[in-house]
Design a protein around this motif. Structure first.
Motif, PDB file in Angstrom:
ATOM      1  N   THR A 207       0.824  -1.210   0.000  1.00 43.61           N
ATOM      2  CA  THR A 207       0.000   0.000   0.000  1.00 43.61           C
ATOM      3  C   THR A 207       0.855   1.257   0.000  1.00 43.61           C
ATOM      4  OG1 THR A 207      -1.838  -1.104   1.118  1.00 43.61           O
ATOM      5  CG2 THR A 207      -1.735   1.294   1.277  1.00 43.61           C
ATOM      6  N   ASN A 208       1.828   1.324   0.905  1.00 47.42           N
ATOM      7  CA  ASN A 208       2.661   2.523   1.018  1.00 47.42           C
ATOM      8  C   ASN A 208       3.512   2.749  -0.227  1.00 47.42           C
ATOM      9  OD1 ASN A 208       1.732   3.226   3.578  1.00 47.42           O
ATOM     10  ND2 ASN A 208       3.232   1.951   4.607  1.00 47.42           N
ATOM     11  N   VAL A 209       4.120   1.666  -0.754  1.00 44.32           N
ATOM     12  CA  VAL A 209       4.929   1.787  -1.976  1.00 44.32           C
ATOM     13  C   VAL A 209       4.053   2.171  -3.157  1.00 44.32           C
ATOM     14  CG1 VAL A 209       6.370   0.524  -3.620  1.00 44.32           C
ATOM     15  CG2 VAL A 209       6.711   0.187  -1.172  1.00 44.32           C
ATOM     16  N   GLY A 210       2.902   1.479  -3.297  1.00 46.46           N
ATOM     17  CA  GLY A 210       2.010   1.749  -4.420  1.00 46.46           C
ATOM     18  C   GLY A 210       1.456   3.163  -4.404  1.00 46.46           C
ATOM     19  N   LEU A 211       1.057   3.641  -3.225  1.00 53.55           N
ATOM     20  CA  LEU A 211       0.537   4.999  -3.133  1.00 53.55           C
ATOM     21  C   LEU A 211       1.617   6.031  -3.437  1.00 53.55           C
ATOM     22  CD1 LEU A 211      -1.776   4.799   0.022  1.00 53.55           C
ATOM     23  CD2 LEU A 211      -2.462   4.915  -2.365  1.00 53.55           C
ATOM     24  N   GLY A 212       2.851   5.771  -2.986  1.00 55.86           N
ATOM     25  CA  GLY A 212       3.952   6.684  -3.307  1.00 55.86           C
ATOM     26  C   GLY A 212       4.209   6.769  -4.799  1.00 55.86           C
ATOM     27  N   VAL A 213       4.219   5.596  -5.461  1.00 57.28           N
ATOM     28  CA  VAL A 213       4.417   5.563  -6.913  1.00 57.28           C
ATOM     29  C   VAL A 213       3.251   6.237  -7.631  1.00 57.28           C
ATOM     30  CG1 VAL A 213       4.584   4.024  -8.914  1.00 57.28           C
ATOM     31  CG2 VAL A 213       5.864   3.499  -6.839  1.00 57.28           C
ATOM     32  N   SER A 214       2.027   5.973  -7.175  1.00 57.53           N
ATOM     33  CA  SER A 214       0.841   6.562  -7.810  1.00 57.53           C
ATOM     34  C   SER A 214       0.838   8.076  -7.700  1.00 57.53           C
ATOM     35  CB  SER A 214      -0.433   5.992  -7.168  1.00 57.53           C
ATOM     36  OG  SER A 214      -0.641   4.655  -7.566  1.00 57.53           O
ATOM     37  N   THR A 414      -9.474  -0.453 -18.887  1.00 57.78           N
ATOM     38  CA  THR A 414      -9.771  -1.106 -17.611  1.00 57.78           C
ATOM     39  C   THR A 414      -9.334  -0.284 -16.408  1.00 57.78           C
ATOM     40  OG1 THR A 414      -9.808  -3.340 -18.530  1.00 57.78           O
ATOM     41  CG2 THR A 414      -9.337  -3.145 -16.192  1.00 57.78           C
ATOM     42  N   PRO A 415      -8.053   0.140 -16.310  1.00 56.37           N
ATOM     43  CA  PRO A 415      -7.680   0.943 -15.133  1.00 56.37           C
ATOM     44  C   PRO A 415      -8.346   2.303 -15.090  1.00 56.37           C
ATOM     45  CG  PRO A 415      -5.868   0.867 -16.711  1.00 56.37           C
ATOM     46  CD  PRO A 415      -6.892  -0.105 -17.182  1.00 56.37           C
ATOM     47  N   VAL A 416      -8.577   2.920 -16.270  1.00 57.43           N
ATOM     48  CA  VAL A 416      -9.204   4.244 -16.291  1.00 57.43           C
ATOM     49  C   VAL A 416     -10.644   4.158 -15.816  1.00 57.43           C
ATOM     50  CG1 VAL A 416      -9.859   6.185 -17.751  1.00 57.43           C
ATOM     51  CG2 VAL A 416      -7.687   5.041 -18.128  1.00 57.43           C
ATOM     52  N   PHE A 417     -11.348   3.115 -16.211  1.00 56.24           N
ATOM     53  CA  PHE A 417     -12.746   2.962 -15.815  1.00 56.24           C
ATOM     54  C   PHE A 417     -12.889   2.378 -14.409  1.00 56.24           C
ATOM     55  CE2 PHE A 417     -14.901   2.777 -20.263  1.00 56.24           C
ATOM     56  CZ  PHE A 417     -14.554   4.102 -20.452  1.00 56.24           C
ATOM     57  N   VAL A 419     -12.319  -0.614 -13.287  1.00 60.02           N
ATOM     58  CA  VAL A 419     -12.857  -1.978 -13.231  1.00 60.02           C
ATOM     59  C   VAL A 419     -12.025  -2.863 -12.320  1.00 60.02           C
ATOM     60  CG1 VAL A 419     -13.564  -3.952 -14.647  1.00 60.02           C
ATOM     61  CG2 VAL A 419     -13.812  -1.650 -15.523  1.00 60.02           C
ATOM     62  N   THR A 420     -10.776  -2.437 -12.026  1.00 57.22           N
ATOM     63  CA  THR A 420      -9.941  -3.209 -11.104  1.00 57.22           C
ATOM     64  C   THR A 420     -10.551  -3.253  -9.705  1.00 57.22           C
ATOM     65  OG1 THR A 420      -8.642  -1.194 -10.746  1.00 57.22           O
ATOM     66  CG2 THR A 420      -7.788  -2.763 -12.328  1.00 57.22           C
ATOM     67  N   TRP A 421     -11.487  -2.333  -9.425  1.00 54.26           N
ATOM     68  CA  TRP A 421     -12.152  -2.330  -8.125  1.00 54.26           C
ATOM     69  C   TRP A 421     -13.135  -3.480  -7.975  1.00 54.26           C
ATOM     70  CZ3 TRP A 421     -12.136   1.576  -4.083  1.00 54.26           C
ATOM     71  CH2 TRP A 421     -11.123   2.528  -4.251  1.00 54.26           C
ATOM     72  N   VAL A 422     -13.357  -4.216  -9.059  1.00 49.99           N
ATOM     73  CA  VAL A 422     -14.213  -5.413  -8.967  1.00 49.99           C
ATOM     74  C   VAL A 422     -13.649  -6.373  -7.937  1.00 49.99           C
ATOM     75  CG1 VAL A 422     -15.022  -7.435 -10.221  1.00 49.99           C
ATOM     76  CG2 VAL A 422     -15.134  -5.188 -11.293  1.00 49.99           C
ATOM     77  N   PHE A 423     -12.294  -6.444  -7.848  1.00 55.13           N
ATOM     78  CA  PHE A 423     -11.669  -7.323  -6.863  1.00 55.13           C
ATOM     79  C   PHE A 423     -12.069  -6.919  -5.443  1.00 55.13           C
ATOM     80  CE2 PHE A 423      -8.785  -7.900 -10.476  1.00 55.13           C
ATOM     81  CZ  PHE A 423      -8.660  -9.278 -10.489  1.00 55.13           C
ATOM     82  N   GLY A 424     -12.333  -5.620  -5.248  1.00 53.39           N
ATOM     83  CA  GLY A 424     -12.746  -5.169  -3.929  1.00 53.39           C
ATOM     84  C   GLY A 424     -14.069  -5.765  -3.496  1.00 53.39           C
ATOM     85  N   PHE A 425     -14.990  -5.947  -4.456  1.00 52.23           N
ATOM     86  CA  PHE A 425     -16.267  -6.555  -4.105  1.00 52.23           C
ATOM     87  C   PHE A 425     -16.096  -8.041  -3.780  1.00 52.23           C
ATOM     88  CE2 PHE A 425     -17.870  -2.716  -6.057  1.00 52.23           C
ATOM     89  CZ  PHE A 425     -18.971  -2.431  -5.266  1.00 52.23           C
ATOM     90  N   TYR A 442      -4.976  -9.416  -2.268  1.00 49.43           N
ATOM     91  CA  TYR A 442      -3.692  -8.955  -2.808  1.00 49.43           C
ATOM     92  C   TYR A 442      -3.879  -8.297  -4.170  1.00 49.43           C
ATOM     93  CZ  TYR A 442      -0.619 -10.883   0.771  1.00 49.43           C
ATOM     94  OH  TYR A 442       0.037 -11.104   1.947  1.00 49.43           O
ATOM     95  N   SER A 443      -4.754  -8.857  -5.011  1.00 48.44           N
ATOM     96  CA  SER A 443      -4.995  -8.279  -6.338  1.00 48.44           C
ATOM     97  C   SER A 443      -5.564  -6.878  -6.214  1.00 48.44           C
ATOM     98  CB  SER A 443      -5.956  -9.168  -7.137  1.00 48.44           C
ATOM     99  OG  SER A 443      -5.430 -10.457  -7.314  1.00 48.44           O
ATOM    100  N   PHE A 444      -6.550  -6.703  -5.337  1.00 48.99           N
ATOM    101  CA  PHE A 444      -7.166  -5.392  -5.151  1.00 48.99           C
ATOM    102  C   PHE A 444      -6.138  -4.377  -4.642  1.00 48.99           C
ATOM    103  CE2 PHE A 444      -9.261  -2.311  -2.357  1.00 48.99           C
ATOM    104  CZ  PHE A 444     -10.134  -1.728  -3.254  1.00 48.99           C
ATOM    105  N   THR A 445      -5.351  -4.772  -3.652  1.00 45.50           N
ATOM    106  CA  THR A 445      -4.364  -3.853  -3.069  1.00 45.50           C
ATOM    107  C   THR A 445      -3.319  -3.449  -4.090  1.00 45.50           C
ATOM    108  OG1 THR A 445      -4.685  -4.872  -0.887  1.00 45.50           O
ATOM    109  CG2 THR A 445      -2.703  -3.551  -1.198  1.00 45.50           C
ATOM    110  N   ILE A 446      -2.789  -4.414  -4.841  1.00 46.36           N
ATOM    111  CA  ILE A 446      -1.725  -4.121  -5.816  1.00 46.36           C
ATOM    112  C   ILE A 446      -2.268  -3.252  -6.955  1.00 46.36           C
ATOM    113  CG2 ILE A 446      -0.170  -5.139  -7.524  1.00 46.36           C
ATOM    114  CD1 ILE A 446       0.049  -7.579  -5.629  1.00 46.36           C
ATOM    115  N   LEU A 447      -3.370  -3.682  -7.563  1.00 41.51           N
ATOM    116  CA  LEU A 447      -3.898  -2.984  -8.737  1.00 41.51           C
ATOM    117  C   LEU A 447      -4.312  -1.556  -8.424  1.00 41.51           C
ATOM    118  CD1 LEU A 447      -6.025  -5.820 -10.393  1.00 41.51           C
ATOM    119  CD2 LEU A 447      -3.874  -4.876 -11.230  1.00 41.51           C
ATOM    120  N   ASN A 448      -4.951  -1.347  -7.285  1.00 40.54           N
ATOM    121  CA  ASN A 448      -5.484  -0.022  -6.997  1.00 40.54           C
ATOM    122  C   ASN A 448      -4.495   0.882  -6.275  1.00 40.54           C
ATOM    123  OD1 ASN A 448      -8.459  -0.009  -7.894  1.00 40.54           O
ATOM    124  ND2 ASN A 448      -8.212  -1.975  -6.887  1.00 40.54           N
TER     125      ASN A 448
END
Length: 497
Positions: A207-214, A414-417, A419-425, A442-448
């Motif tokens: 989460t911390n690495v991904g948010l920093g990169v984002s 897919t990322p713009v729309f 849709v990766t948040w589907v993993f969250g559900f 893990y998929s939801f955390t990494i992708l988003n």
């Protein structure tokens, strides 16, 4: 008294009475009540004591000790105190640490940890007037003989699920065979779509690495959009697209910054925790609202080719959906929780989940669920439209080109729309601790967490016009002069010929 202390300023001269009264309540075994009633009362008791200790203003008191409670304070930067022979150490820059040890309560609290033998002591530590972004607490328990089959386990009481949790805490064996607990609570990105805290050190790191990169990627993307805007936005369609994607990037950036600021919720005051919860709720909803605007616009342009959207209509529609609707949803959900005396946020600085269709988090789940379903439908329409229009003859070459165009649409949209948040559900629907649940988590955390990077790739590297304009800017004006000279020579040669 606990509820009243949140609104009425209580002074430290009340500590002796409060501690003695709370201690007397633990002299009895509480055997006369049903076990579930005892567990509920003990959880309420613990939260009430913690709330009282946190809210009472400390002026001169050094602490109070009774038969079942030991309360001490520390205002130094390096706090090292002892309550009922348990050493508590906390390094901080400011604030007052309030520590209370409780006897005869552990056996009354609910526990789902298998093969556990609780100690007789419970420690509660709170920090008042603190602004540290990251804190770590160290507790050293008295020496106790350990066998080869005995393993120490450090846990904390999770108020949202009324049970013990090991998240963020590690157990070590010190000299003399004592037990040392070290805790540093963080919040993973998956908390946005989970019914309870499902984070672990690996998810926290991702989460911390991904948010920093984002955040860095989104800043780069917005700078690029500013530089190339006049060159790439020349038609209504391009204006619609870039307006939507810039708003998506801005709200995603604000949402990521708010989330990053709340990854250590234990170190935040209640006010800041509430503010960051509202910010995350608002910014992520606004991001999804602009995703909806973009998908609807794209489908309209593909289906109604001869009836294009006017700029004024698009901007009016998008402003209502992208700005007004999120404000109304967040505002109404907060007012509803206040009016009904229900909690709007929890101690993880996020919305509350009680059960299905109950809890403030549904003011987040339901809107984004609607948007995601709409976006999935939009993607299917876009792909089918491209499929029907690109291969009329059905040749192998055309099929290959069609497959490429469809793949490009799926990968880039897919990322713009979102849709990766589907993993969250999946985190809501799947059974916890199963293989599929762990994969979805893990998929939801990494992708988003890395969605800002995906947006940079989609909006800059995947766009030919943006790439060409950035290349012109990077190479400088000299290339522009060379190109102009070439065009002039070519024109002169044609005329001579």
């Amino acid at each position: 008294m606990s509820s009243g202390s949140a609104n009425v300023a209580l002074q430290d001269d009340l500590f002796p009475d409060i501690v003695n009264a709370a201690s007397n309540m633990l002299n009895k075994t509480w055997n006369g009540a049903n076990i579930s009633v005892v567990q509920n009362i003990s959880s309420t008791y613990l939260q009430s004591v913690e709330s009282l200790v946190k809210n009472i203003k400390v002026n001169t008191s050094n602490g109070v000790k009774s038969s079942n409670l030991d309360l001490k304070f520390c205002s130094r930067s390096d706090c090292n105190i002892s309550v009922f022979d348990i050493s508590v150490n906390l390094n901080k820059t400011n604030g007052i640490m309030k520590t209370v040890a409780v006897k005869n309560l552990m056996d009354k609290l609910r526990s789902t940890i298998e093969t556990s033998e609780p100690t007789s002591l419970l420690i509660s530590a709170t920090l008042e007037n603190n602004s540290d972004s990251s804190l770590g607490i160290r507790l050293q328990f008295p020496q106790k003989p350990l066998t080869s089959k005995t393993k120490p386990n450090c846990v904390f009481w999770d108020t949202t699920k009324s049970d013990w949790s090991t998240v963020g805490c590690t157990a070590k064996t010190s000299d003399g065979n004592g037990t040392v607990c070290e805790c540093n609570h963080l919040t993973a990105f998956s908390v946005l779509m989970s019914k309870r805290d499902v984070s672990n050190p690996i998810l926290d790191m991702i989460t911390n690495v991904g948010l920093g990169v984002s955040i860095c990627s989104l800043l780069i993307f917005l700078i690029v959009e500013y530089l190339v805007w006049s060159a790439v936005v020349k038609t209504n369609l391009s204006h619609f697209r870039h307006t939507a994607i810039v708003n998506i990037a801005i709200f995603l950036l604000l949402g990521d910054c708010s989330f990053l600021a709340s990854t250590s919720p234990q170190s935040l005051s209640e006010t800041w925790c509430l503010v960051l919860t509202i910010c995350k709720h608002l910014f992520f909803l606004a991001m999804f609202s602009w995703m909806l605007c973009m998908s609807v616009m794209l489908v309209h342009q593909l289906i109604f080719v001869f009836s294009p959207l006017r700029k004024r209509v698009f901007m009016f529609f998008s402003s209502i959906v992208g700005y007004v609707c999120p404000l109304l949803i967040v505002g109404s959900s907060y007012v509803y929780c206040k009016y009904t005396n229900k909690p709007y946020n929890d101690d993880k600085c996020w919305l509350v989940y009680v059960r299905l269709l109950e809890g403030s988090v549904h003011a987040f789940f339901l809107p984004i669920g609607t948007v995601i379903l709409t976006n999935l439908f939009s993607m299917v329409v876009v792909i089918l439209t491209l499929l029907n229009s690109s291969a009329p003859e059905g040749s192998k070459t055309d099929d290959r080109e069609t497959a490429k165009s469809i793949l490009k649409v799926v990968v880039f949209l897919t990322p713009v729309f979102g849709v990766t948040w589907v993993f969250g559900f999946g985190l809501l629907l799947l059974i916890e601790d199963t293989t599929l649940f762990i994969i979805a988590n893990y998929s939801f955390t990494i992708l988003n967490s890395f969605q800002g990077l995906f947006l940079l790739i989609t909006g800059v590297f995947a766009e030919q016009k943006v790439r060409e304009e950035m290349f012109k800017i990077i190479t400088g004006k000299s290339n522009g002069k060379t190109e102009s000279t070439k065009n002039l020579n070519s024109t002169t040669y044609t005329k001579d010929k």
